[in-house]
Design a protein around this motif. Structure first.
Motif, PDB file in Angstrom:
ATOM      1  N   LEU A  48      -0.893   0.214   0.212  1.00  0.00           N
ATOM      2  CA  LEU A  48       0.560   0.099   0.055  1.00  0.00           C
ATOM      3  C   LEU A  48       1.261  -0.093   1.388  1.00  0.00           C
ATOM      4  CD1 LEU A  48       1.080   2.853  -2.658  1.00  0.00           C
ATOM      5  CD2 LEU A  48       1.464   0.389  -2.953  1.00  0.00           C
ATOM      6  N   GLY A  49       0.579   0.289   2.481  1.00  0.00           N
ATOM      7  CA  GLY A  49       1.155   0.168   3.811  1.00  0.00           C
ATOM      8  C   GLY A  49       0.918  -1.164   4.485  1.00  0.00           C
ATOM      9  N   ALA A 100      -1.122  -1.899  -4.203  1.00  0.00           N
ATOM     10  CA  ALA A 100      -1.100  -2.425  -2.838  1.00  0.00           C
ATOM     11  C   ALA A 100       0.196  -3.192  -2.623  1.00  0.00           C
ATOM     12  CB  ALA A 100      -2.293  -3.350  -2.589  1.00  0.00           C
ATOM     13  N   ASP A 101       0.488  -3.469  -1.380  1.00  0.00           N
ATOM     14  CA  ASP A 101       1.644  -4.309  -1.080  1.00  0.00           C
ATOM     15  C   ASP A 101       1.457  -5.682  -1.727  1.00  0.00           C
ATOM     16  OD1 ASP A 101       4.081  -4.682   0.945  1.00  0.00           O
ATOM     17  OD2 ASP A 101       2.848  -6.514   0.991  1.00  0.00           O
ATOM     18  N   GLU A 102       2.552  -6.303  -2.099  1.00  0.00           N
ATOM     19  CA  GLU A 102       2.492  -7.583  -2.811  1.00  0.00           C
ATOM     20  C   GLU A 102       1.876  -8.701  -1.971  1.00  0.00           C
ATOM     21  OE1 GLU A 102       7.075  -9.036  -1.840  1.00  0.00           O
ATOM     22  OE2 GLU A 102       6.495  -8.465  -3.876  1.00  0.00           O
ATOM     23  N   ARG A 103       1.727  -8.472  -0.674  1.00  0.00           N
ATOM     24  CA  ARG A 103       1.086  -9.479   0.169  1.00  0.00           C
ATOM     25  C   ARG A 103      -0.423  -9.581  -0.083  1.00  0.00           C
ATOM     26  NH1 ARG A 103       4.692  -6.594   3.178  1.00  0.00           N
ATOM     27  NH2 ARG A 103       6.273  -7.707   4.416  1.00  0.00           N
ATOM     28  N   CYS A 120       1.686  -4.444   5.833  1.00  0.00           N
ATOM     29  CA  CYS A 120       2.992  -5.052   6.134  1.00  0.00           C
ATOM     30  C   CYS A 120       2.845  -6.427   6.778  1.00  0.00           C
ATOM     31  CB  CYS A 120       3.817  -4.130   7.024  1.00  0.00           C
ATOM     32  SG  CYS A 120       3.023  -3.598   8.551  1.00  0.00           S
ATOM     33  N   GLN A 135       0.938  -1.353  -9.575  1.00  0.00           N
ATOM     34  CA  GLN A 135       1.023  -1.778  -8.173  1.00  0.00           C
ATOM     35  C   GLN A 135       0.232  -0.780  -7.337  1.00  0.00           C
ATOM     36  OE1 GLN A 135       3.355  -4.450  -7.650  1.00  0.00           O
ATOM     37  NE2 GLN A 135       2.654  -4.798  -5.567  1.00  0.00           N
ATOM     38  N   ARG A 143      -2.675   4.792   0.471  1.00  0.00           N
ATOM     39  CA  ARG A 143      -1.572   4.577   1.415  1.00  0.00           C
ATOM     40  C   ARG A 143      -1.824   3.340   2.278  1.00  0.00           C
ATOM     41  NH1 ARG A 143      -1.596  10.363   1.995  1.00  0.00           N
ATOM     42  NH2 ARG A 143      -2.827  10.188   3.909  1.00  0.00           N
ATOM     43  N   GLY A 166      -0.697  -7.407  -5.162  1.00  0.00           N
ATOM     44  CA  GLY A 166      -0.677  -5.961  -5.090  1.00  0.00           C
ATOM     45  C   GLY A 166      -0.954  -5.232  -6.390  1.00  0.00           C
TER      46      GLY A 166
END
Length: 454
Positions: A423-424, A277-280, A426, A275, A420, A314
């Motif tokens: 992963l950030g 990145a964010d899953e979006r 949102c 993972q 970051r 992600g």
């Protein structure tokens, strides 16, 4: 053969094959040839500032022997120049470092997407019509807002190219396509303050150019920055406007190219399946999409273009490869070789695409509450450390207060790391906005970015 003559693609392919047929027993030869024409018109003060047009021809020859590579190129297709270019490439082999992975691409039986990219509409636009578009673009920018005091650039450009690539490994492909573009750079003035805006669009066909958007975006950029001030230093949630999101995604994609990984210039090496990145976030490179100017039937080594997933929910799906990096990594090429006629193949994206999310355009600022909208950045490529992922780049845009767009800011920097930032994420916009080149990108919402006045 005269290098300024416009060949058809069959003739170019024949020429490339003729050179490849001269391969000696221990050699591999790859030949890329191209011709092209282009026009650029600039308007100023209601008249033609400049009109430039030209024709080009080029050949690039790559020779591999005993793990050594030699390359040479020239700007003509005259028979004697072609012969000299082959001789120079052969001569340059002796200067190459021996590498057991060096070699040309081999046919891999992947079928090309079969896109028809040779729409001749751009060839039907007369010089008078091109001039008229540029002059009208300037006029419309000046009329869009009384604060627009001038237009630094109002331009039309177009180009048409034909190319072919052949190799002694059995590859022979050809392509033909054209495109056109417009761009405007208006100036907005309020008292002693002047701000500049820019917007552009590019398309396969003239009737696909969105000139209304170019006028609106370029003038609103210029007027929207009037009265801008430096922001205080703080950590904020940032909305990356589509052009800015596209620029950052382009940097991310560049460090997912296998040549960057092999050179130790990627923070994501050895992280396939993790993972990152964010899953979006869903990122693919899709040159099979004919709506983008990155669409292609073949890559820079003549292998079929194909859709490659890079980040799925992600998770890092894999890296992009050409034939050389694939051999070094004990895998297969992803059809991701990129090159010009006068350069050797590298690795890169053709048409990166981010999947849309679920935040409607009207809810974007409300989803942030308090933060900033970044409408533009500067120094992105020089401001990113590809090894560590650290970045610090110039930025401008607007504050977001109470879910509403507020005062403009300028002379700022935003800083974080690519890791970051990914992963950030949102939030992802539900609508992908069109950008120059046929590419579309949704806005991205990213938490915990350092913002500071410069």
């Amino acid at each position: 053969m005269n290098g300024r003559r416009q060949y058809d693609t069959d003739e170019l392919a024949q020429l490339a094959q003729q050179v490849c047929e001269q391969a000696q027993r221990t050699e591999q030869i790859e030949v890329c040839v191209s011709t092209g024409r282009s026009t650029t018109v600039r308007a100023y003060n209601g008249d033609v500032e400049s009109l430039r047009s030209g024709h080009s021809a080029a050949i690039g020859v790559r020779v591999v022997e005993d793990g050594r590579q030699g390359f040479a190129s020239a700007g003509s297709l005259d028979a004697d120049v072609v012969a000299d270019t082959l001789a120079a490439a052969r001569s340059n082999v002796r200067f190459g470092e021996p590498d057991p992975h060096q070699g040309l691409a081999e046919p891999d039986d992947v079928a090309p997407p079969g896109l028809d990219l040779s729409d001749p509409a751009v060839l039907g636009v007369s010089d008078a019509d091109k001039i008229a578009v540029a002059i009208d673009l300037e006029r419309r920018c000046l009329a869009a807002d009384p604060r627009i005091s001038g237009v630094r650039v109002a331009a039309w450009s177009d180009g048409w190219s034909q190319s072919a690539l052949a190799s002694s490994t059995g590859i022979c492909v050809q392509s033909e396509h054209g495109s056109c573009s417009v761009g405007a750079q208006p100036l907005a003035t309020d008292g002693d303050e002047t701000q500049i805006g820019y917007a552009g669009d590019a398309a396969w066909r003239p009737d696909e150019l969105d000139i209304d958007r170019v006028v609106t975006e370029s003038t609103s950029q210029a007027t929207g920055q009037l009265g801008a001030t430096k922001p205080p230093s703080e950590r904020v949630t940032v909305v990356l406007a589509p052009p800015v999101a596209a620029a950052f995604i382009g940097v991310v994609a560049s460090v997912l190219a296998a040549d960057s990984v092999l050179k130790g210039r990627s923070p994501f090496a050895d992280r396939v399946g993790e993972q990152i990145a964010d899953e979006r976030l869903h990122l693919v490179d899709d040159p099979t999409d004919p709506t983008t100017l990155g669409a292609a039937n073949f890559d820079g080594e003549g292998l079929a273009a194909r859709r490659n997933a890079l980040i799925s929910a992600g998770v890092l799906s894999g890296f992009l490869h050409n034939a050389y990096t694939a051999r070094r990594s004990d895998t297969a090429s992803t059809g991701s070789a990129v090159r010009g006629t006068r350069s050797i193949p590298g690795v890169g994206t053709h048409a990166p695409v981010v999947a849309t999310g679920d935040i409607a355009a009207g809810d974007l600022h409300a989803s942030v509450g308090d933060g900033v909208l970044v409408r533009g950045v500067s120094g992105l490529h020089s401001g990113v450390n590809p090894t560590s992922g650290d970045f610090s780049v110039g930025a401008w845009g607007h504050r977001i207060a109470g879910g509403q767009l507020a005062e403009p800011f300028r002379e700022a920097t935003i800083a974080s790391t690519l890791q970051r930032m990914l992963l950030g994420i949102c939030g992802v916009g539900a609508t992908a906005e069109p950008l120059a080149g046929g590419m579309s990108m949704p806005p991205l919402v990213v938490a915990d970015i350092a913002l500071s006045g410069v």
